[in-house]
Structure formats: structure tokens, C-alpha cells
Design a protein around this motif. Structure first.
Motif, PDB file in Angstrom:
ATOM      1  N   ARG A  36     -17.128 -21.666 -49.087  1.00  0.00           N
ATOM      2  CA  ARG A  36     -15.809 -21.248 -48.390  1.00  0.00           C
ATOM      3  C   ARG A  36     -15.722 -20.062 -47.774  1.00  0.00           C
ATOM      4  O   ARG A  36     -16.466 -19.363 -47.663  1.00  0.00           O
ATOM      5  N   GLY A  37     -14.471 -19.989 -47.410  1.00  0.00           N
ATOM      6  CA  GLY A  37     -14.279 -18.664 -46.296  1.00  0.00           C
ATOM      7  C   GLY A  37     -14.685 -17.333 -46.957  1.00  0.00           C
ATOM      8  O   GLY A  37     -15.209 -16.459 -46.297  1.00  0.00           O
ATOM      9  N   ASN A  38     -14.307 -17.169 -48.313  1.00  0.00           N
ATOM     10  CA  ASN A  38     -14.575 -16.071 -49.031  1.00  0.00           C
ATOM     11  C   ASN A  38     -15.995 -15.856 -49.160  1.00  0.00           C
ATOM     12  O   ASN A  38     -16.435 -14.555 -49.567  1.00  0.00           O
ATOM     13  N   ASN A  39     -16.944 -16.844 -48.838  1.00  0.00           N
ATOM     14  CA  ASN A  39     -18.439 -16.705 -48.867  1.00  0.00           C
ATOM     15  C   ASN A  39     -18.908 -16.237 -47.778  1.00  0.00           C
ATOM     16  O   ASN A  39     -20.254 -15.690 -47.734  1.00  0.00           O
ATOM     17  N   MET A  40     -18.177 -15.996 -46.777  1.00  0.00           N
ATOM     18  CA  MET A  40     -18.564 -15.571 -45.590  1.00  0.00           C
ATOM     19  C   MET A  40     -18.345 -13.813 -45.399  1.00  0.00           C
ATOM     20  O   MET A  40     -16.945 -13.518 -45.169  1.00  0.00           O
ATOM     21  N   VAL A  41     -19.451 -13.230 -45.451  1.00  0.00           N
ATOM     22  CA  VAL A  41     -19.008 -11.809 -45.679  1.00  0.00           C
ATOM     23  C   VAL A  41     -20.120 -11.087 -44.775  1.00  0.00           C
ATOM     24  O   VAL A  41     -21.360 -11.500 -44.589  1.00  0.00           O
ATOM     25  N   ASP A  42     -19.545 -10.139 -43.882  1.00  0.00           N
ATOM     26  CA  ASP A  42     -20.406  -9.218 -42.935  1.00  0.00           C
ATOM     27  C   ASP A  42     -21.425 -10.283 -42.242  1.00  0.00           C
ATOM     28  O   ASP A  42     -22.518  -9.864 -41.802  1.00  0.00           O
ATOM     29  N   TYR A  43     -21.167 -11.538 -41.855  1.00  0.00           N
ATOM     30  CA  TYR A  43     -21.539 -12.252 -40.681  1.00  0.00           C
ATOM     31  C   TYR A  43     -22.747 -13.239 -41.489  1.00  0.00           C
ATOM     32  O   TYR A  43     -23.727 -13.522 -40.808  1.00  0.00           O
ATOM     33  N   ASP A  44     -22.673 -12.912 -42.698  1.00  0.00           N
ATOM     34  CA  ASP A  44     -23.760 -13.777 -43.594  1.00  0.00           C
ATOM     35  C   ASP A  44     -23.139 -14.282 -44.608  1.00  0.00           C
ATOM     36  O   ASP A  44     -21.844 -14.368 -44.758  1.00  0.00           O
ATOM     37  N   ILE A  45     -23.975 -15.184 -45.670  1.00  0.00           N
ATOM     38  CA  ILE A  45     -23.214 -15.861 -46.537  1.00  0.00           C
ATOM     39  C   ILE A  45     -23.478 -15.379 -47.992  1.00  0.00           C
ATOM     40  O   ILE A  45     -24.766 -14.885 -48.073  1.00  0.00           O
ATOM     41  N   THR A  74     -14.459 -19.898 -39.380  1.00  0.00           N
ATOM     42  CA  THR A  74     -13.217 -20.294 -40.271  1.00  0.00           C
ATOM     43  C   THR A  74     -12.181 -20.497 -39.246  1.00  0.00           C
ATOM     44  O   THR A  74     -11.811 -19.993 -38.160  1.00  0.00           O
ATOM     45  N   THR A  75     -11.631 -21.833 -39.620  1.00  0.00           N
ATOM     46  CA  THR A  75     -10.262 -22.344 -38.782  1.00  0.00           C
ATOM     47  C   THR A  75      -9.241 -22.504 -39.466  1.00  0.00           C
ATOM     48  O   THR A  75      -7.991 -23.074 -38.803  1.00  0.00           O
ATOM     49  N   ARG A  76      -8.932 -22.028 -40.701  1.00  0.00           N
ATOM     50  CA  ARG A  76      -7.717 -22.110 -41.230  1.00  0.00           C
ATOM     51  C   ARG A  76      -7.464 -20.813 -41.886  1.00  0.00           C
ATOM     52  O   ARG A  76      -8.305 -20.107 -42.377  1.00  0.00           O
ATOM     53  N   GLY A  77      -6.222 -20.255 -41.936  1.00  0.00           N
ATOM     54  CA  GLY A  77      -5.776 -19.122 -42.498  1.00  0.00           C
ATOM     55  C   GLY A  77      -6.216 -17.801 -41.648  1.00  0.00           C
ATOM     56  O   GLY A  77      -5.779 -17.790 -40.823  1.00  0.00           O
ATOM     57  N   ASN A  78      -7.397 -17.235 -42.479  1.00  0.00           N
ATOM     58  CA  ASN A  78      -7.908 -16.119 -41.596  1.00  0.00           C
ATOM     59  C   ASN A  78      -8.902 -16.562 -40.693  1.00  0.00           C
ATOM     60  O   ASN A  78     -10.063 -16.660 -40.693  1.00  0.00           O
ATOM     61  N   GLN A  81     -13.435 -15.864 -38.639  1.00  0.00           N
ATOM     62  CA  GLN A  81     -14.588 -15.024 -39.599  1.00  0.00           C
ATOM     63  C   GLN A  81     -15.637 -15.967 -39.191  1.00  0.00           C
ATOM     64  O   GLN A  81     -15.825 -17.070 -39.158  1.00  0.00           O
ATOM     65  N   VAL A  82     -16.830 -15.500 -39.047  1.00  0.00           N
ATOM     66  CA  VAL A  82     -17.990 -16.060 -38.362  1.00  0.00           C
ATOM     67  C   VAL A  82     -19.308 -15.623 -39.522  1.00  0.00           C
ATOM     68  O   VAL A  82     -19.062 -14.453 -39.909  1.00  0.00           O
ATOM     69  N   GLU A 106     -32.655 -23.832 -26.932  1.00  0.00           N
ATOM     70  CA  GLU A 106     -33.444 -23.377 -25.481  1.00  0.00           C
ATOM     71  C   GLU A 106     -32.219 -22.965 -24.611  1.00  0.00           C
ATOM     72  O   GLU A 106     -32.451 -22.634 -23.543  1.00  0.00           O
ATOM     73  N   LYS A 107     -30.944 -23.498 -24.990  1.00  0.00           N
ATOM     74  CA  LYS A 107     -29.800 -23.149 -23.943  1.00  0.00           C
ATOM     75  C   LYS A 107     -28.751 -21.908 -24.351  1.00  0.00           C
ATOM     76  O   LYS A 107     -28.310 -21.349 -23.690  1.00  0.00           O
ATOM     77  N   LEU A 108     -28.667 -22.145 -25.763  1.00  0.00           N
ATOM     78  CA  LEU A 108     -27.527 -20.914 -26.204  1.00  0.00           C
ATOM     79  C   LEU A 108     -28.237 -20.619 -27.602  1.00  0.00           C
ATOM     80  O   LEU A 108     -28.554 -21.316 -28.457  1.00  0.00           O
ATOM     81  N   TYR A 109     -28.291 -19.153 -27.630  1.00  0.00           N
ATOM     82  CA  TYR A 109     -28.816 -18.409 -28.820  1.00  0.00           C
ATOM     83  C   TYR A 109     -27.715 -18.145 -29.918  1.00  0.00           C
ATOM     84  O   TYR A 109     -26.790 -17.629 -29.559  1.00  0.00           O
ATOM     85  N   ASN A 110     -27.881 -18.782 -31.048  1.00  0.00           N
ATOM     86  CA  ASN A 110     -26.928 -18.741 -32.062  1.00  0.00           C
ATOM     87  C   ASN A 110     -26.334 -17.263 -32.403  1.00  0.00           C
ATOM     88  O   ASN A 110     -25.165 -17.249 -32.611  1.00  0.00           O
ATOM     89  N   ARG A 111     -27.195 -16.260 -32.338  1.00  0.00           N
ATOM     90  CA  ARG A 111     -26.622 -14.870 -32.673  1.00  0.00           C
ATOM     91  C   ARG A 111     -25.960 -14.468 -31.607  1.00  0.00           C
ATOM     92  O   ARG A 111     -24.777 -13.718 -31.646  1.00  0.00           O
ATOM     93  N   TYR A 112     -26.178 -14.902 -30.201  1.00  0.00           N
ATOM     94  CA  TYR A 112     -25.268 -14.562 -29.040  1.00  0.00           C
ATOM     95  C   TYR A 112     -23.892 -15.207 -29.392  1.00  0.00           C
ATOM     96  O   TYR A 112     -23.030 -14.610 -29.058  1.00  0.00           O
ATOM     97  N   LEU A 113     -24.102 -16.632 -29.540  1.00  0.00           N
ATOM     98  CA  LEU A 113     -22.693 -17.084 -29.870  1.00  0.00           C
ATOM     99  C   LEU A 113     -21.876 -16.587 -31.017  1.00  0.00           C
ATOM    100  O   LEU A 113     -20.606 -16.336 -31.017  1.00  0.00           O
ATOM    101  N   LEU A 114     -22.515 -16.072 -31.971  1.00  0.00           N
ATOM    102  CA  LEU A 114     -21.950 -15.310 -33.411  1.00  0.00           C
ATOM    103  C   LEU A 114     -21.236 -14.090 -32.622  1.00  0.00           C
ATOM    104  O   LEU A 114     -20.014 -14.171 -33.025  1.00  0.00           O
ATOM    105  N   TRP A 115     -21.745 -13.291 -31.767  1.00  0.00           N
ATOM    106  CA  TRP A 115     -20.916 -12.194 -31.265  1.00  0.00           C
ATOM    107  C   TRP A 115     -20.061 -12.210 -30.367  1.00  0.00           C
ATOM    108  O   TRP A 115     -19.130 -11.765 -30.467  1.00  0.00           O
ATOM    109  N   ALA A 116     -20.131 -13.678 -29.378  1.00  0.00           N
ATOM    110  CA  ALA A 116     -19.452 -13.917 -28.577  1.00  0.00           C
ATOM    111  C   ALA A 116     -17.999 -14.379 -29.240  1.00  0.00           C
ATOM    112  O   ALA A 116     -16.928 -13.982 -28.791  1.00  0.00           O
ATOM    113  N   LEU A 117     -17.948 -14.759 -30.366  1.00  0.00           N
ATOM    114  CA  LEU A 117     -17.084 -15.503 -31.084  1.00  0.00           C
ATOM    115  C   LEU A 117     -16.267 -14.377 -31.897  1.00  0.00           C
ATOM    116  O   LEU A 117     -15.182 -14.363 -32.436  1.00  0.00           O
TER     117      LEU A 117
END
Length: 396
Positions: A36-45, A74-78, A81-82, A106-117
Motif C-alpha cells: 500500500r502507499g504507506n509501505n512506500m518510504v524514502d523511495y523504497d518499500i 501512488t495515483t490516489r490521495g497523496n 510518492q515513488v 536498454e532504453k530507460l533506466y528505472n532509477r532515472y525514471l524514479l528521480w524524473a517522477l
């Protein structure tokens, strides 16, 4: 170059909802993690307060099956959060508040996407794309319209690695500050014992025995939530919510004549949040100094102590983990929304009162630790400024 989430060919899936959403009785002690959203803390689970479903239920849920390396948002409430899914949560599940984004490495690094978001540019788009009034939402169709700056894959890795390293320093500085706070709490117990069981058999007194007065803040009218440094301002409740005074948490007042002098915040004040959510009600904050003309709202008390009780000692007592149950016992109101502590209930609370000389020895220790905290906080602020400037440079 900017591209939308849809143009980037990212695999997207939200969690299950409606009739397929797990009912409360379907959650189990062990099984497949249901994030759930409250398990997403400091960019980790975090596994704290994790819900679990059975493997059989997991197999029935056709969406929301995550893999290690997926970016969650997260796409509802807060909204916004990533986090990135760690290996231990391979093939776990997500609730309807979360969307998973799976990139082609090979096209998009997941951590780059994380920070972009997490960039200001993305946060502006969340506001523009969200729907709903009472409950804000960012539907998958809207999320696909969000655009981010894209560079080649090698540059993506380089940018993300730099941001990871700088953010690691931020986390370290925050941890140092927490350790200083833990040190003060440990010293409190060493000197005074558990404030509930009172092993040193100090005299038990009521708050009323140690307080000259409890003063109310005032209701107010303000022009906006934005701060205006040239005007007097009224504190937000968040200025004292977590036990640390934050004068920057304020709202501008419309007119000078709206300012109530009796509620002005002064250096050396002890503020107490009389109304808040159940887990945060009854926190205290000590005002070392205040940078401008500020006023307490009516959600905050000022506690004026007698000569037998040091304000800093009382500040640390009120916020101590071992005394929280006593503070919470004085609160009335809904267990799910807001709780309130009246002057009468606060005044009747009891606690062990050590001699003033011992209180002042403890206060000297607190002041020494606080000097070290100032240096760490300064380093944290500088690192945060660097991180923010890099985010602006890379993503806008």
C-alpha cells in the motif's frame, strides 16, 4: 528531448479494485505482500505494517503483479510518492492506490525514471492532470500523458548515480539527527527513569502544579497559505507537530490589525498542540528563537511553567516515547480523525518531578547535543540545496 510515459513504451498496470479487491477478512498473517502507499518510504518499500494475501488470492488478481526493479507511483490521495521494488518483493501485489511502471532497461533506466517522477516539472504535471475533488486521483490514462526529459541510456545511468549518491548523504544526515534525538531520550531515562513507572520515586505532581498558566492561540483570517515575509504571520499546526519548532511553517495574515498580541510567539515559549490527529496530538515544541512576528493559532497552547519546572525538561518529557500513553489518555474525540486535549485534562495529568538542579543538568546536556545537531542540520541543508539544484538541472 521530452517524451510522454506512453511514448516511452513503459508497461503500466494499476492494482486491482472493485469486487476483486481483497476484503479485510482475506488478509493473512503470512503470504504474498500486498503493498500500500504507506509501505512506500524514502523511495523504497518498508515491510512495517505490511498486509499479506494468500497465494490463491494473488493468483486470482489479474493486475498489479510486480517485479523487482518496477517503479511504483501512488495515483490516489497523496499523488506522486515513488519507490523501486526490491528483489525480496518479486511477484508481490499492489493495491488500487498504486501504479507500476516497468521500463525496457536498454532504453530507460528505472532509477532515472524514479528521480524524473520526483522533479518539480513532474509535480506540476500531477496537479494539472489529476482529477477528483474530495479524493484526488491520477488515472492511468492521465499518467500516460506525463512527459519527462529523456537522454541516452549512458547519461541516464550517470545522472541517476549522481542523484543516488547525493541523496544517500541526505539520508545519512537525517539518520545522524535522529541518533542525536535518541541520545537525548536515553539520557532522560538514565537521569530520571521511566516517567510512568518512576523507579527513582520522585514526587508525583500534576501539570497544574508546574504551570503558571496555559494560554490559547487565536483564530484568524489569512489571505493564502503562501508565506509573506513582510507581513505578520500565523503559525500552521505543523510548526510544532513533530516536537521541533518550525517557524517557516506559517500563513500570511491579511491585516496588521488582525494580529492578536496576546498570542504572539516569543523566544523561550513552550508550544503544545492541543488538537491534531490521534497519533500527533499533544506534541510540544520549544521556541529557541523566532525570525519574525508570529502568532499562535487556536490549535496550539502556550505552556508557562513555574520556577519548579524547567521548560526544556517539560518539552522532552511531553515528547518522550515512554510518556506518550499518558498524553494520549488526556485526548478526547474521534479515534480516526481529530483528537483534542483541553486545559483541564492536560492540567490533571501527573508525572514524576525531579529536583530543579537535576533538571538543569539535563538541560545543559540537551544544549550541548543541540550544538552538534546545528552543525549536522547545516550540512543537511547544504546537501539538500545541492540535490534540489541537480534535480532542476537534469529535469526542470
Amino acid at each position: 528531448m521530452e517524451q510522454t510515459i506512453k511514448e516511452l513504451g513503459i508497461y503500466i498496470s494499476d492494482g486491482n479494485y472493485s469486487s476483486k479487491y481483497p476484503r479485510s477478512e482475506e488478509f493473512v498473517e503470512e503470504g504474498v505482500p500486498f503493498i500500500r502507499g504507506n509501505n512506500m518510504v524514502d523511495y523504497d518499500i518498508t515491510d512495517e505494517e505490511m498486509y499479506y494475501i494468500t497465494p490463491e488470492k494473488h493468483a486470482l488478481l489479474l493486475k498489479g503483479h510486480i517485479k523487482a526493479g518496477d517503479v511504483l507511483i501512488t495515483t490516489r490521495g497523496n499523488i506522486g510518492q515513488v519507490a523501486i521494488v526490491p528483489k525480496r518483493h518479486e511477484n508481490s501485489n499492489i493495491n488500487a492506490q498504486i501504479v507500476l511502471l516497468r521500463t525496457d532497461p536498454e532504453k530507460l533506466y528505472n532509477r532515472y525514471l524514479l528521480w524524473a517522477l520526483q522533479s518539480n516539472r513532474s509535480k506540476e504535471q500531477y496537479l494539472a492532470l489529476q482529477t477528483g475533488t474530495a479524493l484526488k486521483q491520477l488515472p492511468v490514462g492521465k499518467l500516460e500523458q506525463l512527459s519527462i526529459k529523456i537522454t541516452n541510456i549512458n547519461m541516464q545511468h550517470g545522472i541517476a548515480d549522481i542523484l543516488d549518491k547525493v541523496y544517500a548523504v541526505i539520508r545519512l544526515r537525517r539518520k545522524e539527527l535522529q541518533l542525536f534525538d535518541d541520545l537525548i531520550k536515553a539520557r532522560f531515562v538514565e537521569m530520571f527513569g521511566d516517567p510512568v513507572s518512576n523507579p527513582f520515586e520522585w514526587d508525583i505532581v500534576a501539570f497544574d502544579d508546574c504551570l503558571e498558566s496555559i494560554e490559547n492561540g487565536k483564530s484568524f483570517v489569512c489571505d493564502s497559505v503562501a508565506r509573506a515575509d513582510e507581513k505578520p504571520a500565523i503559525l500552521k499546526l505543523s510548526a510544532a507537530t513533530h516536537g521541533v519548532y518550525k517557524p517557516e511553517e506559517n500563513k500570511a495574515i491579511i491585516n496588521e490589525e488582525d494580529f492578536v498580541e496576546s498570542a504572539e510567539v516569543h523566544d523561550g515559549d513552550l508550544l503544545f498542540t492541543r488538537k491534531n490527529t490521534p497519533e500527533l496530538v499533544g506534541m510540544a515544541a520549544y521556541v529557541e528563537s523566532t525570525p519574525k512576528k508570529l502568532m499562535m493559532p487556536d490549535l496550539i497552547f502556550r505552556l508557562n511553567t513555574k520556577t519548579n519546572c524547567n521548560k526544556i525538561f517539560m518539552w522532552k518529557l511531553i515528547n518522550h516515547d515512554l510518556y506518550r500513553s499518558q498524553i494520549e489518555s488526556a485526548a478526547s474525540g474521534s479515534a480516526k480523525s481529530m483528537s483534542n486535549i483541553s486545559k483541564e485534562r492536560l492540567g490533571k495529568l501527573r508525572f514524576p518531578l525531579p529536583p530543579l538542579e537535576l533538571q538543569e543538568q539535563f538541560v545543559d546536556f540537551v544544549k550541548q547535543v543541540d550544538k552538534s545537531k546545528v552543525a549536522v542540520q547545516r550540512a543537511l541543508d547544504e546537501t539538500q540545496l545541492l540535490f534540489d539544484s541537480l534535480m532542476q538541472k537534469y529535469f526542470g
